[in-house]
Design a protein around this motif. Structure first.
Motif, short mmCIF file in Angstrom:
data_model
loop_
_atom_site.label_atom_id
_atom_site.label_comp_id
_atom_site.label_asym_id
_atom_site.label_seq_id
_atom_site.Cartn_x
_atom_site.Cartn_y
_atom_site.Cartn_z
N PHE A 64 0.83 -1.20 0.00
CA PHE A 64 0.00 0.00 0.00
C PHE A 64 0.86 1.25 0.00
O PHE A 64 0.61 2.21 -0.74
CB PHE A 64 -0.91 -0.01 1.23
N GLY A 65 1.90 1.26 0.84
CA GLY A 65 2.79 2.42 0.90
C GLY A 65 3.48 2.70 -0.41
O GLY A 65 3.60 3.86 -0.84
N LEU A 66 3.92 1.64 -1.09
CA LEU A 66 4.59 1.82 -2.38
C LEU A 66 3.62 2.26 -3.47
O LEU A 66 3.93 3.17 -4.25
CB LEU A 66 5.29 0.52 -2.79
N CYS A 67 2.45 1.62 -3.52
CA CYS A 67 1.50 1.93 -4.59
C CYS A 67 0.91 3.33 -4.44
O CYS A 67 0.87 4.11 -5.40
CB CYS A 67 0.37 0.90 -4.61
N GLN A 68 0.44 3.67 -3.22
CA GLN A 68 -0.20 4.97 -3.05
C GLN A 68 0.81 6.10 -2.91
O GLN A 68 0.72 7.12 -3.58
CB GLN A 68 -1.12 4.98 -1.82
N ASN A 69 1.78 5.92 -2.04
CA ASN A 69 2.65 7.05 -1.69
C ASN A 69 3.79 7.27 -2.67
O ASN A 69 4.13 8.42 -2.97
CB ASN A 69 3.19 6.86 -0.28
N VAL A 70 4.40 6.18 -3.14
CA VAL A 70 5.52 6.34 -4.06
C VAL A 70 5.04 6.53 -5.50
O VAL A 70 5.38 7.51 -6.16
CB VAL A 70 6.48 5.13 -3.97
N ILE A 71 4.21 5.60 -5.99
CA ILE A 71 3.84 5.64 -7.41
C ILE A 71 2.73 6.65 -7.66
O ILE A 71 2.88 7.56 -8.49
CB ILE A 71 3.42 4.24 -7.90
N TYR A 72 1.61 6.53 -6.94
CA TYR A 72 0.47 7.42 -7.21
C TYR A 72 0.81 8.88 -6.90
O TYR A 72 0.71 9.76 -7.76
CB TYR A 72 -0.74 6.97 -6.40
N LEU A 73 1.21 9.15 -5.65
CA LEU A 73 1.48 10.54 -5.29
C LEU A 73 2.76 11.05 -5.93
O LEU A 73 2.84 12.23 -6.31
CB LEU A 73 1.53 10.68 -3.77
N GLY A 74 3.77 10.20 -6.08
CA GLY A 74 4.98 10.61 -6.77
C GLY A 74 4.68 11.04 -8.21
O GLY A 74 5.16 12.08 -8.68
N ALA A 75 3.86 10.25 -8.90
CA ALA A 75 3.49 10.58 -10.28
C ALA A 75 2.68 11.87 -10.34
O ALA A 75 2.88 12.72 -11.22
CB ALA A 75 2.70 9.43 -10.90
N ASN A 76 1.76 12.05 -9.39
CA ASN A 76 0.91 13.25 -9.40
C ASN A 76 1.70 14.50 -9.05
O ASN A 76 1.48 15.56 -9.66
CB ASN A 76 -0.27 13.06 -8.45
N PHE A 77 2.60 14.42 -8.08
CA PHE A 77 3.41 15.59 -7.74
C PHE A 77 4.34 15.95 -8.90
O PHE A 77 4.56 17.12 -9.19
CB PHE A 77 4.22 15.32 -6.46
N TRP A 78 4.90 14.94 -9.56
CA TRP A 78 5.76 15.23 -10.71
C TRP A 78 4.94 15.88 -11.83
O TRP A 78 5.37 16.87 -12.43
CB TRP A 78 6.40 13.94 -11.21
N ALA A 79 3.74 15.32 -12.10
CA ALA A 79 2.90 15.86 -13.16
C ALA A 79 2.39 17.26 -12.85
O ALA A 79 2.10 18.04 -13.76
CB ALA A 79 1.73 14.92 -13.41
N ALA A 80 2.28 17.59 -11.56
CA ALA A 80 1.79 18.92 -11.17
C ALA A 80 2.69 20.04 -11.67
O ALA A 80 2.27 21.20 -11.72
CB ALA A 80 1.66 19.00 -9.65
N GLN A 81 3.92 19.70 -12.06
CA GLN A 81 4.82 20.70 -12.63
C GLN A 81 4.38 21.14 -14.02
O GLN A 81 4.73 22.24 -14.46
CB GLN A 81 6.24 20.14 -12.71
N THR A 82 3.60 20.29 -14.71
CA THR A 82 3.33 20.56 -16.13
C THR A 82 1.85 20.59 -16.50
O THR A 82 1.51 21.05 -17.59
CB THR A 82 4.03 19.52 -17.02
N ILE A 83 0.96 20.04 -15.66
CA ILE A 83 -0.46 20.02 -16.02
C ILE A 83 -1.30 20.68 -14.94
O ILE A 83 -0.84 20.85 -13.81
CB ILE A 83 -0.98 18.57 -16.27
N ASP A 84 -2.53 21.04 -15.28
CA ASP A 84 -3.43 21.69 -14.33
C ASP A 84 -3.85 20.72 -13.23
O ASP A 84 -4.01 19.50 -13.46
CB ASP A 84 -4.69 22.19 -15.04
N ALA A 85 -4.09 21.27 -12.04
CA ALA A 85 -4.58 20.45 -10.92
C ALA A 85 -5.94 19.86 -11.24
O ALA A 85 -6.25 18.74 -10.84
CB ALA A 85 -4.65 21.30 -9.66
N SER A 86 -6.78 20.61 -11.97
CA SER A 86 -8.12 20.12 -12.29
C SER A 86 -8.05 18.88 -13.18
O SER A 86 -8.84 17.94 -13.02
CB SER A 86 -8.94 21.21 -12.98
N LEU A 87 -7.09 18.82 -14.11
CA LEU A 87 -6.94 17.64 -14.96
C LEU A 87 -6.49 16.43 -14.14
O LEU A 87 -6.97 15.31 -14.34
CB LEU A 87 -5.95 17.92 -16.09
#
Length: 279
Positions: A64-87
């Protein structure tokens, strides 16, 4: 409890968008999970909770820690640099649809209403994504949030095994420390540790650490334990609307007619899937 969770969860995308303007995303998350995890474990100890887990439960917590915190949130925080929060929040709102689809692949029978809801929800996301990609949204950022929501689906399927009995806060703290440990090498290998220490970063980081990071996660574990994953996932029905509204209100992100139609369609699909599965 469910509405509070949806509001906190939906606001995370906006606070992440603000924070990554001033500091690298993986390093931010690594520190956030370290702080949240230590607070949760200290609180759990104060409340008398102990980590007496079976081997299967330990594996579930780590997964759970790897899937949610590393992959899911890691991917979303990285993507937040380039895409809108609403997307990002719109793509993340696929979660209950993907969970229902995964359960169907595992043998759960879906009614005609549930199948229709799955199709409708996916169509809503495709409508928005095609419009945003045509409007210049970063394809890599979009791909990252899609990978993230697939990882979050796996984390959701693990959540019951990762939340044993009355040790919820202790387990939450442990899976956050797993996330911090997993993100540390990613940050060291891929990022330059350059931090612009402005008040906006301090506010956004404090909020995302304590509210979406700690309080929302504890609320989600308690909600799943109380009413089960199927009924708990119903509250994700609120995330598309709340996430888009918060991003528009705080970040001033523009919303087109196709965005609003897509959000309405996604919410309808999620609601159809969840209502069809209620006893």
């Amino acid at each position: 409890m469910g509405v509070s969770f949806a509001l906190m969860w939906s606001s995370a995308f906006t606070s992440a968008k603000i924070a990554v303007q001033y500091a690298p995303p993986f390093a931010l998350l690594c520190v956030r999970f370290l702080i949240s995890g230590l607070i949760a474990l200290a609180l759990a100890r104060f409340l008398g909770q102990r980590l007496r887990l079976t081997r299967a439960q330990w594996l579930a917590v780590v997964g759970f820690g790897l899937c949610q915190n590393v992959i899911y949130l890691g991917a979303n925080f990285w993507a937040a640099q380039t895409i809108d929060a609403s997307l990002a929040v719109i793509v993340a709102s696929l979660l209950p649809l993907l969970v229902a689809g995964a359960n169907a692949l595992r043998g759960e029978r879906l009614s005609a209403v549930a199948l229709a809801g799955l199709v409708v929800g996916l169509v809503g996301v495709l409508v928005i994504m095609s419009d945003r990609l045509g409007g210049g949204a970063d394809p890599t950022g979009v791909a990252m949030v899609v990978i993230g929501v697939l990882a979050l689906t796996a984390a959701t399927l693990l959540v019951q095994g990762a939340s044993p009995g009355g040790n919820v806060i202790a387990v939450v703290g442990l899976q956050m420390l797993v996330g911090s440990a997993g993100l540390l090498p990613l940050s060291l290998l891929t990022e330059d540790l350059i931090v612009d220490l402005q008040w906006q970063l301090i506010v956004a980081f404090t909020y995302t650490t304590l509210v979406p990071g700690l309080l929302a996660t504890v609320t989600w574990f308690l909600l799943v334990n109380r009413i089960g994953p199927t009924r708990a996932a119903t509250f994700h029905f609120l995330n598309p609307f709340l996430g888009v509204a918060i991003a528009a209100l705080i970040l001033g992100e523009a919303l087109g007619l196709r965005d609003l139609i897509g959000v309405a369609v996604i919410m309808g699909g999620i609601l159809a899937v969840q209502l069809s599965r209620r006893n």
